[in-house]
Scaffold this active site. Structure first.
Site, PDB file in Angstrom:
ATOM      1  N   GLY A  96      25.342  75.239  34.123  1.00  0.00           N
ATOM      2  CA  GLY A  96      24.397  74.237  34.599  1.00  0.00           C
ATOM      3  C   GLY A  96      24.696  73.608  35.935  1.00  0.00           C
ATOM      4  O   GLY A  96      23.890  72.823  36.448  1.00  0.00           O
ATOM      5  N   CYS A 123      -3.580  85.560  45.644  1.00  0.00           N
ATOM      6  CA  CYS A 123      -4.871  84.894  45.481  1.00  0.00           C
ATOM      7  C   CYS A 123      -4.715  83.717  44.527  1.00  0.00           C
ATOM      8  O   CYS A 123      -5.147  83.744  43.375  1.00  0.00           O
ATOM      9  CB  CYS A 123      -5.909  85.894  44.972  1.00  0.00           C
ATOM     10  N   GLU A 124      -4.040  82.697  44.999  1.00  0.00           N
ATOM     11  CA  GLU A 124      -3.699  81.517  44.205  1.00  0.00           C
ATOM     12  C   GLU A 124      -3.441  80.370  45.167  1.00  0.00           C
ATOM     13  O   GLU A 124      -2.550  80.460  46.024  1.00  0.00           O
ATOM     14  CB  GLU A 124      -2.456  81.784  43.362  1.00  0.00           C
ATOM     15  N   PRO A 176      28.452  79.867  33.996  1.00  0.00           N
ATOM     16  CA  PRO A 176      27.696  79.607  35.227  1.00  0.00           C
ATOM     17  C   PRO A 176      26.763  80.764  35.561  1.00  0.00           C
ATOM     18  O   PRO A 176      27.077  81.925  35.318  1.00  0.00           O
ATOM     19  CB  PRO A 176      28.795  79.470  36.285  1.00  0.00           C
ATOM     20  N   GLY A 177      25.625  80.436  36.111  1.00  0.00           N
ATOM     21  CA  GLY A 177      24.679  81.462  36.548  1.00  0.00           C
ATOM     22  C   GLY A 177      24.232  81.192  37.963  1.00  0.00           C
ATOM     23  O   GLY A 177      24.648  81.846  38.914  1.00  0.00           O
ATOM     24  N   ARG A 178      23.400  80.165  38.108  1.00  0.00           N
ATOM     25  CA  ARG A 178      22.862  79.812  39.422  1.00  0.00           C
ATOM     26  C   ARG A 178      23.969  79.581  40.459  1.00  0.00           C
ATOM     27  O   ARG A 178      23.868  80.017  41.609  1.00  0.00           O
ATOM     28  CB  ARG A 178      22.006  78.543  39.296  1.00  0.00           C
ATOM     29  N   TYR A 188      17.021  83.307  39.681  1.00  0.00           N
ATOM     30  CA  TYR A 188      15.689  83.179  39.095  1.00  0.00           C
ATOM     31  C   TYR A 188      14.563  83.538  40.072  1.00  0.00           C
ATOM     32  O   TYR A 188      13.453  83.052  39.941  1.00  0.00           O
ATOM     33  CB  TYR A 188      15.485  81.768  38.522  1.00  0.00           C
ATOM     34  N   ARG A 190       9.466  80.141  41.542  1.00  0.00           N
ATOM     35  CA  ARG A 190      10.038  78.825  41.262  1.00  0.00           C
ATOM     36  C   ARG A 190       9.267  77.669  41.911  1.00  0.00           C
ATOM     37  O   ARG A 190       9.113  76.615  41.294  1.00  0.00           O
ATOM     38  CB  ARG A 190      11.514  78.783  41.674  1.00  0.00           C
TER      39      ARG A 190
END
Length: 467
Positions: free
Chosen positions: A273, A386-387, A316-318, A415, A355
């Protein structure tokens, strides 16, 4: 895999300092460790000229700096060895970016892999990761995923009663007990986005702490299950240290309660985290500081509860992968609305980085082919989809841009690829690993043929010649 020398030059480079140096510019906080400006005034990462990489591999393009990733792995691994007097293990939370090359790099640095699906498990196995270093998470694992995990020999982190009872049935009468861990919800909230808070009680993840006695009692009666550890995770992109200190105390209390039921708990997984710096105003703790606080808190709690130190695991990841990658785009059209806003469009957007539209995440960017140009404009970086909400950066402070400029958005390792989609049937980008002047393709760019590879059309819908 394709490996080619970087196009461009390594000579005449100016090193972009990091926060340990004096008075860096804001963007210099946010680039990978090997970032430099070369003699062509181009951004260079891993010894590779980024605009040249775009010419060679196309755009959008994920550019992953191997040295930055390995440095973060080593910082975690070495800090735990320094601050924790018992055994420890760092596990890469691969949902941040799971592919063969990333799993292989993490494993080569002595890290385990946290996986959350059969696909991530299969990828890690194909990357050569030792199954004993694989930990399978998830709140609704399928029967096929559980069977694959059992057959491969990885540890299953059990999330709920349904899964626990299913595993008890699958392992009944087996010779060797299945090693499992239990995920528990600690009831600790952090100041982060609602969607990435997982430690508070109102969460889809984990057993309720009030169920502990009945869960422990059930497991103690299952000969096919061996509960070796406890797990909790309080969220993502966290800058605070106090919640992690609180988590250590709560988990050691659970550890003490498990011993009362005769369970051989010997591992404590405190999750991950730790946040990273996406903008110049972000101020996360360092990896060293985060690990020190975790270790000291667990040791103190174990001493207070008079329980032996468990094997300490972190996920840990991010903070391992996020800062190691940038995404390079090619700038196209512009729309100027006098007195309101200027939109600068790029050839990617929400399909390669969902994200901003999902979490309202904020990024920073540089123009990689004119690094020394003065920033004179504030514009919105618009994606091509197209958003209306496909805005990569709402307010980007940049030099005056023109079509064919290369825009680099920083800190896109976590991510981005893992949540990428084919929205509007846009093929997903390629990714290259850069290191010491060499660029290696680790993810091929999808083609239009790839987009229809799984499509099926009934014969009656096929057009027929009229005649």
């Amino acid at each position: 895999m394709v490996s080619t020398p970087a196009v461009g030059t390594n000579s005449g480079c100016q090193y972009l300092p990091h926060p340990t140096t004096a008075q860096p510019s804001p963007n210099q906080y946010l680039l990978p460790l090997t970032a430099q400006v070369n003699s062509q005034d181009h951004l260079q990462i891993g010894g590779c000229d980024v605009p040249a990489l775009v010419r060679q591999f196309g755009s959008p393009l994920y550019v992953l700096d191997e040295q930055t990733l390995r440095t973060a792995c080593r910082q975690y691994r070495d800090a735990f060895k320094r601050y924790y007097p018992a055994e420890s293990l760092v596990i890469y939370a691969s949902k941040a970016w799971n592919c063969l090359a990333v799993c292989a790099i993490a494993a080569s640095e002595g890290l385990g892999i946290d996986i959350v699906s059969g696909g991530e498990l299969y990828t890690a196995l194909q990357a050569g990761v030792d199954p004993k270093l694989l930990y399978l998470h998830g709140n609704n694992k399928s029967l096929e995923e559980l069977q694959l995990a059992i057959a491969s020999g990885c540890t299953i982190v059990v999330d709920n009663w349904f899964e626990l009872q299913t595993l008890a049935e699958l392992t009944h009468g087996k010779n060797l007990p299945l090693p499992i861990m239990l995920r528990l919800t600690p009831g600790i909230e952090c100041h982060t986005h609602e969607y990435i808070r997982t430690g508070h009680l109102d969460s889809k993840f984990g057993f309720d702490p009030d169920q502990l006695d009945s869960v422990f009692q059930f497991i103690s009666q299952q000969e096919g299950l061996e509960c070796i550890g406890l797990h909790a995770h309080i969220g993502s992109q966290i800058f605070e240290l106090q919640p992690h200190q609180d988590l250590a105390g709560v988990m050691v209390q659970w550890l003490s309660k498990a011993s009362q039921h005769g369970l051989p708990i010997r591992e404590l997984d405190i999750g991950g985290g730790l946040g990273i710096r996406y903008t110049e105003s972000d101020d996360p703790p360092s990896i060293e500081e985060w690990v020190r606080v975790i270790c000291e808190s667990v040791v103190k709690a174990c001493e207070a509860q008079q329980v032996p130190l468990p094997k300490l695991i972190a996920e840990p990841g991010r903070s391992l992968i996020g800062s190691a990658c940038v995404t390079a785009y090619t700038i196209g059209s512009q729309k100027v609305i006098p007195g309101v806003r200027t939109y600068v469009s790029v050839d990617g957007g929400m399909s390669d980085n969902p994200r901003p539209i999902t979490y309202q995440s904020v990024y920073r960017a540089v123009v990689a082919n004119r690094m020394s140009a003065d920033c004179t404009e504030t514009v919105a970086i618009a994606g091509k989809h197209c958003e209306s909400g496909d805005i990569v950066i709402k307010q980007a402070h940049l030099p005056k841009t023109q079509p064919e400029d290369i825009l680099v958005v920083m800190n896109t390792g976590a991510y981005n690829y893992s949540m990428a989609s084919n929205y509007n049937r846009v093929p997903r980008p390629a990714a290259v690993l850069v290191n010491q002047g060499e660029a290696s393709l680790i993810l091929q760019r999808e083609t239009y043929q790839d987009l229809i590879r799984q499509d099926c059309i009934p014969e009656r819908l096929m057009s027929k010649d009229k005649g």
